[in-house]
Scaffold this active site. Structure first.
Site, mmCIF file in Angstrom:
data_model
loop_
_atom_site.group_PDB
_atom_site.id
_atom_site.type_symbol
_atom_site.label_atom_id
_atom_site.label_comp_id
_atom_site.label_asym_id
_atom_site.label_seq_id
_atom_site.Cartn_x
_atom_site.Cartn_y
_atom_site.Cartn_z
ATOM 1 N N LYS A 95 29.228 18.590 81.469
ATOM 2 C CA LYS A 95 28.423 17.601 80.746
ATOM 3 C C LYS A 95 28.771 17.638 79.250
ATOM 4 C CE LYS A 95 25.785 15.148 83.331
ATOM 5 N NZ LYS A 95 26.259 13.808 83.745
ATOM 6 N N TYR A 137 28.094 23.143 85.374
ATOM 7 C CA TYR A 137 27.534 21.796 85.188
ATOM 8 C C TYR A 137 27.399 21.507 83.680
ATOM 9 C CZ TYR A 137 23.929 18.135 85.014
ATOM 10 O OH TYR A 137 23.217 16.991 84.728
#
Ligand code: NAP
Length: 345
Positions: A215, A211
């Site tokens: 990002k 993640y």
């Protein structure tokens, strides 16, 4: 939080006091009245709360990109019901895990007569390795599809901005989590980064960081896009907003044990989704000074970005990721990057 040499020391030092702040609501009815906004992922969480603010503040039109029609309809009903308004929210189908869906949404954006902000809020944190559109799914949703959408929308946003004499915002909902990807990027090859990130044998053992990595890619691409030309040339402000650590459904796929730990952290530290949404409200409000900048807790905080992102090596990675993103987008929709970049480069 990983204790490594790449940890974002400054951002971490401010994290705990910032989480407890009562953030301002930067937009007023005067700012919002009569305007048109597009928010992705507003069926729940932070995006939903942003849409609620915009409708309450008398936006003329709030378009929500939703992958699930029922959740979209439910969001429209409660947002309009709470504001005592009707026919303001429109639910348009959007599944960022499908390029065809993103293309259809992007095409539909071209029918919007006015766009004051496009808020790229929808995102995922998948618990395990999945493949969507030939890439690991976090990579597809959080990074590639978000820019497919942005690239499809930008030319039309520029055109209608000229008609209305406005400066729309492209708000990229990032995360401070991006700054925990420092150890992972040490494993990036010098080229072929996006393909390398699909190498399951190499990356699955580092999946807890996936993640954060996606990002970071999303964050770097926004900075690269904004760095190409000033707002005075392109007529659009691009910024990256970190909403803070919020009590939302983002971690719903994680294991019971991990969710229990996250729940405890959220109970003690987490912002409500509404409080987190105020950072997006700020991203929509703030002007040219935020172009290409990182916003957190309703402030521009470039000093929170770790040095490994902004130094020469970090900038080389950013440029490489950008070039690879353009190549991917060109494959997904031939000619799309050059249509946008002709204005921006
Ligand atoms: N919560 C935090 O602490 C935190 C911290 C930093 C950054 N963020 C960022 O904030 C943004 C919003 O997250 P959240 O915390 O509000 O999470 P959330 O409650 O899970 O909401 C995510 C939204 O994105 C939508 N979405 C997920 N996958 C999608 C797809 N494939 N296509 C279209 N829409 C999709 C979801 O729709 P469904 O209703 O269909 O699931 C939902 O509306 C994300 O970009 C996240 O990375 C969150």
């Amino acid at each position: 939080m990983p204790a490594d040499s790449t940890a974002p020391t400054k951002a971490l030092a401010d994290f705990f006091p910032n989480q407890r702040k009562n953030l301002p609501i930067a937009l007023t009815t005067e700012d919002v009245k009569g305007k048109t906004y597009i928010v992705t992922g507003a069926t729940g969480g932070i995006g939903y709360e942003l849409a609620k603010h915009l409708v309450r503040l008398e936006a003329a039109r709030v378009i929500i990109g939703a992958r699930n029609e029922e959740r979209g309809k439910a969001a429209k009903a409660t947002i309009e019901g709470d504001a005592g308004r009707k026919d303001v929210v429109e639910i348009w189908p959007l599944d960022l895990a499908s390029y065809e869906s993103v293309k259809a949404f992007g095409k539909r954006i071209e029918t919007a007569e006015r766009i004051d902000a496009l808020v790229l809020n929808a995102g995922v944190s998948h618990a395990g390795w999945q493949v969507k559109e030939g890439n690991e799914a976090n990579l597809t949703v959080n990074f590639i599809a978000n820019y497919l959408l942005a690239f499809m929308a930008l030319p039309h946003m520029q055109a209608v901005a000229k008609t209305h004499g406005i400066t729309p915002r492209l708000v990229v909902v990032g995360s401070m989590g991006a700054f925990f990807a420092g150890e992972s990027i040490k494993k990036f090859p010098s080229e072929g980064i996006l393909d390398d990130l699909n190498d399951r044998a190499k990356w699955e053992s580092d999946f807890t960081n996936r993640y954060s990595v996606t990002k970071l890619l999303q964050h770097m691409a926004a900075r690269q896009l904004a760095s190409l030309r000033p707002v005075s040339d392109v007529g659009i402000v691009v910024n990256v907003v970190d909403p803070g650590f919020c009590k939302t459904g983002l971690n719903k796929e994680l294991s019971v044990w991990t969710r229990a730990k996250a729940w405890l952290a959220k109970v003690t530290l987490g912002r409500s989704a509404e409080m987190g949404s105020r950072t997006l409200v700020h991203g929509v409000k703030v002007g040219e000074e935020s172009h290409g900048k990182y916003l957190t807790s309703c402030e521009i905080r470039e000093d929170h970005i770790p040095e490994w992102v902004t130094n020469e090596a970090g900038q080389a990675i950013q440029k490489q990721i950008w070039d690879e993103l353009l190549a991917k987008l060109d494959k997904i929709k031939p000619g799309l990057p050059s249509r946008v970049i002709v204005d921006w480069a």
